[in-house]
Design a protein around this motif. Sequence first.
Motif, PDB file in Angstrom:
ATOM      1  N   PHE A   1     -11.066  -0.950   9.573  1.00 61.45           N
ATOM      2  CA  PHE A   1      -9.341  -1.134   9.270  1.00 61.45           C
ATOM      3  C   PHE A   1      -8.679   0.073  10.203  1.00 61.45           C
ATOM      4  O   PHE A   1      -6.724   0.824  10.592  1.00 61.45           O
TER       5      PHE A   1
ATOM      6  N   PHE B   1     -17.587   2.150   5.236  1.00 63.20           N
ATOM      7  CA  PHE B   1     -17.017   0.770   5.954  1.00 63.20           C
ATOM      8  C   PHE B   1     -15.314   0.895   6.263  1.00 63.20           C
ATOM      9  O   PHE B   1     -14.974  -0.707   6.304  1.00 63.20           O
TER      10      PHE B   1
ATOM     11  N   ASP C   1       1.126  -1.327   0.224  1.00 63.42           N
ATOM     12  CA  ASP C   1      -0.140   0.380   0.016  1.00 63.42           C
ATOM     13  C   ASP C   1       0.942   1.412   0.298  1.00 63.42           C
ATOM     14  O   ASP C   1       1.675   1.712   0.724  1.00 63.42           O
TER      15      ASP C   1
ATOM     16  N   ASP D   1      -1.351   7.285   5.363  1.00 68.50           N
ATOM     17  CA  ASP D   1      -2.323   7.210   6.632  1.00 68.50           C
ATOM     18  C   ASP D   1      -1.501   6.647   7.636  1.00 68.50           C
ATOM     19  O   ASP D   1      -1.572   6.852   8.799  1.00 68.50           O
TER      20      ASP D   1
ATOM     21  N   TYR E   1     -12.159  -4.674  -3.939  1.00 73.80           N
ATOM     22  CA  TYR E   1     -11.522  -4.518  -2.141  1.00 73.80           C
ATOM     23  C   TYR E   1     -12.500  -5.101  -1.258  1.00 73.80           C
ATOM     24  O   TYR E   1     -13.903  -3.957  -1.212  1.00 73.80           O
TER      25      TYR E   1
ATOM     26  N   SER F   1      -2.961   4.579  -3.121  1.00 78.01           N
ATOM     27  CA  SER F   1      -5.141   4.393  -2.401  1.00 78.01           C
ATOM     28  C   SER F   1      -5.256   5.026  -1.791  1.00 78.01           C
ATOM     29  O   SER F   1      -5.871   5.769  -1.059  1.00 78.01           O
TER      30      SER F   1
END
Length: 308
Positions: A187, A183, A100, A104, A255, A148
């Motif tokens: 994560f 959603f 990834d 973040d 995903y 991402s």
Amino acid sequence: MFAENVLTPADLIWPLFIANGAEVEPISSLPGVSRWPLAQIADRAREAKAAGIPCLALFPNTPRDLRSDDGREALNPDNLMCRAIRTIKDAVPDIGLLTDVALDPYTSHGHDGLVDATGHVLNDPTKDVLVGQALVQAEAGSDIIAPSDMMDGRVGAIRNALEGGGHVDVQIMAYSAKYASAFYGPFRDAVDTRGLLKGDKKGYQMSPANAEEALREVALDLAEGADSVMVKPGLPYLDIVRLVKERFEVPVFAYQVSGEYAMIEHAVSAGAADRDAMVIETLMAFKRAGASGVLTYHALHAARLLAG
Ligand code: PBG
């Protein structure tokens, strides 16, 4: 004999969270999913390979004291992500690694990019950092760079840098149509950004109201050199998977994100559903919609079910 679609373990990508410490760390909002210490990550890769899963997706939980406003730990060639890549590639060289690219897990404000004094995410300065992040991952042995972050122009910049750095065989799977979604909550627990995130990501992730915009995002990423594209989240956006597949004839991945996984697991714990049936049915739905493959936290379980 009449089945129009088949689901096999080769359709699955298994996302794994990497812990910084020595312990396995269960994630309470993602029941059944843990962060794995480096010492156990190769075992997960062996399990995946034995089950026929071709690729892992890696997400580090960067220690808080290494997070900063500018996310500079993302550029450290010895960061948790790069150490995980090398550990897995040393032990299981022929499993694919999708890594990834986004800031973040490295920023103190939890955004995927650099922010100005008002908290606004800055596209172009972020792009330069993402290029550096992609390069350290490629050097560590990543097979597929997966941006991402949803900054504009980053796929082309990363492609150029990979070519310039001699990483001509490293692919790019662009998170092209990534929606600002409710959603992603579990994560954000898994990579410890939920408590840090200031504001929301609607300035760079897509509005759930838009489908045509997804096609423009995909067109741009392909023009910039993406090898494959992704739609995210999964089940609520199957229409987007289908639209992208029909328009572009490139590999489209979906995903099935953390909140979707949690919905299934909580329905199962409430006695409202049968896990195995739900897992297989939802994954087949992605194939029917046109996906080449699915990132899912159920990957290992599903692969074992499919193998009987
Ligand atoms: C952020 C990122 C997110 C996910 C993957 N990469 C969350 C976000 O955009 O806040 C979510 C995946 C999931 O929910 O399973 N770069």
